[in-house]
Design a protein around this motif. Structure first.
Motif, short mmCIF file in Angstrom:
data_model
loop_
_atom_site.label_atom_id
_atom_site.label_comp_id
_atom_site.label_asym_id
_atom_site.label_seq_id
_atom_site.Cartn_x
_atom_site.Cartn_y
_atom_site.Cartn_z
N THR A 94 0.92 -1.26 -0.09
CA THR A 94 0.02 0.19 0.03
C THR A 94 0.85 1.29 0.08
N PRO A 95 0.32 2.39 -0.18
CA PRO A 95 1.20 3.45 -0.50
C PRO A 95 1.82 3.80 1.12
N LEU A 96 0.96 3.53 2.37
CA LEU A 96 1.49 3.75 3.50
C LEU A 96 2.71 2.60 3.75
N GLN A 97 2.41 1.43 3.44
CA GLN A 97 3.72 0.33 3.59
C GLN A 97 4.90 0.99 2.78
N ALA A 98 4.93 1.39 1.62
CA ALA A 98 5.90 1.88 0.37
C ALA A 98 6.40 3.03 1.35
N ALA A 99 5.81 3.98 1.97
CA ALA A 99 6.33 5.09 2.46
C ALA A 99 7.13 4.73 3.68
N PHE A 100 6.50 3.68 4.77
CA PHE A 100 7.33 2.94 5.67
C PHE A 100 8.88 2.55 5.16
N GLN A 101 8.80 1.90 3.86
CA GLN A 101 9.85 1.43 3.64
C GLN A 101 11.11 2.58 3.09
N GLU A 102 10.47 3.55 2.40
CA GLU A 102 11.14 4.67 2.06
C GLU A 102 11.71 5.56 2.75
N CYS A 111 6.48 -3.78 15.82
CA CYS A 111 5.35 -2.82 16.08
C CYS A 111 4.70 -2.69 15.13
N THR A 112 5.67 -2.95 13.61
CA THR A 112 4.99 -2.27 12.48
C THR A 112 3.58 -2.90 12.10
N PRO A 113 3.36 -4.00 12.27
CA PRO A 113 1.83 -4.64 11.85
C PRO A 113 0.96 -3.45 12.83
N GLY A 114 0.99 -3.41 13.97
CA GLY A 114 0.01 -2.78 14.71
C GLY A 114 -0.14 -1.14 14.27
N MET A 115 1.20 -0.83 14.21
CA MET A 115 1.32 0.70 13.63
C MET A 115 0.64 0.80 12.15
N LEU A 116 0.94 -0.13 11.38
CA LEU A 116 0.29 0.02 9.98
C LEU A 116 -1.44 -0.15 10.16
N MET A 117 -1.69 -0.88 11.09
CA MET A 117 -3.21 -1.16 11.07
C MET A 117 -3.89 0.35 11.80
N THR A 118 -3.30 0.77 12.85
CA THR A 118 -3.56 1.97 13.46
C THR A 118 -3.70 3.03 12.30
N LEU A 119 -2.60 3.33 11.48
CA LEU A 119 -2.30 4.33 10.87
C LEU A 119 -3.36 4.10 9.43
N THR A 120 -3.49 3.11 9.24
CA THR A 120 -4.37 2.74 8.09
C THR A 120 -6.03 3.30 8.10
N GLU A 121 -6.29 2.86 9.29
CA GLU A 121 -7.59 3.58 9.81
C GLU A 121 -7.62 5.01 9.94
N GLN A 150 10.09 9.43 14.68
CA GLN A 150 10.28 10.38 13.84
C GLN A 150 9.96 10.07 12.30
N ASN A 151 10.50 8.83 11.94
CA ASN A 151 10.42 8.20 10.69
C ASN A 151 9.04 7.84 10.33
N ILE A 152 8.53 7.19 11.08
CA ILE A 152 6.96 6.99 11.34
C ILE A 152 6.15 8.21 11.00
N VAL A 153 6.16 9.05 11.71
CA VAL A 153 5.36 10.34 11.23
C VAL A 153 5.84 10.87 9.81
N ARG A 154 6.82 10.66 9.65
CA ARG A 154 7.48 11.23 8.33
C ARG A 154 6.72 10.56 7.22
N ALA A 155 6.66 9.15 7.51
CA ALA A 155 6.12 8.35 6.46
C ALA A 155 4.39 8.58 6.18
N VAL A 156 3.78 8.92 7.21
CA VAL A 156 2.50 9.00 7.18
C VAL A 156 2.13 10.55 6.71
N VAL A 157 2.86 11.50 6.94
CA VAL A 157 2.81 12.77 6.55
C VAL A 157 3.02 12.76 4.95
N VAL A 159 2.60 10.41 2.88
CA VAL A 159 1.34 9.62 2.27
C VAL A 159 -0.02 10.74 2.42
N ALA A 160 -0.22 11.26 3.27
CA ALA A 160 -1.30 12.13 3.55
C ALA A 160 -1.02 13.65 2.65
#
Length: 170
Positions: A94-102, A111-121, A150-157, A159-160
């Motif tokens: 997904t774009p979120l998963q790709a952003a996590f990678q990038e 923690c990644t699966p739980g983060m991804l599910m929380t952030l997907t919603e 920091q990188n998690i926040v950056r990935a979500v921003v 995508v959004a």
């Protein structure tokens, strides 16, 4: 009689990642154990087993739920989405998963699966540009020991809506 044979067994049917699944399970079986041990979906992590860390987060009827706090029987007839159900697109991400990678938004990955599910919603509810603070509030119930967030926040921003040249969220 042993506790395993004396415990009440219940029939549970759920739709997991678009596929209907049924099993007969002990009445006290947790949704996290059901997903992992009965259905073989090991992406749902079991961390604290108290609902604090967020590693076991799944989407249940579209809302984040701590699978370690829900009995499998409580999820009967629910629609469950796990991290295994996120993958799509040509590259499988997904774009979120790709952003996590990038953005290097994961290290050990626990923690990644739980983060991804929380952030997907979160992104489904907030598809437009979001601020760092909004993202931090969204993941406040998910613990990560490795990344510093920091990188998690950056990935979500990213995508959004990304950031402008000054580094501010757009």
């Amino acid at each position: 009689m042993t506790p395993e044979t004396s415990e009440q067994q219940l029939d549970v049917t759920v739709t997991v990642n678009g596929r209907q699944r049924s099993a007969r399970v002990p009445s006290r079986m947790l949704l996290s154990d059901f997903l992992r041990h009965e259905l073989g979906l090991y992406g749902t992590r079991v961390g604290c087993e108290h609902g604090v860390c967020g590693a076991c987060t799944v989407l249940m009827d579209g809302a984040p739920a701590r699978a370690c706090l829900v009995f499998a029987a409580q999820a009967d007839n629910a629609e469950i989405r796990t991290v295994e159900g996120l993958a799509n697109g040509a590259d499988g991400l997904t774009p979120l998963q790709a952003a996590f990678q990038e953005e290097h938004a994961l290290q050990c990955g626990f923690c990644t699966p739980g983060m991804l599910m929380t952030l997907t919603e979160f992104l489904e509810d907030n598809p437009g540009p979001v601020t760092d603070q909004e993202v931090r509030e969204a993941i406040a119930g998910n613990l990560c020991r490795c990344t510093g967030y920091q990188n998690i926040v950056r990935a979500v921003v990213r995508v959004a809506g990304g950031r402008d040249e000054d580094g501010a969220a757009r």
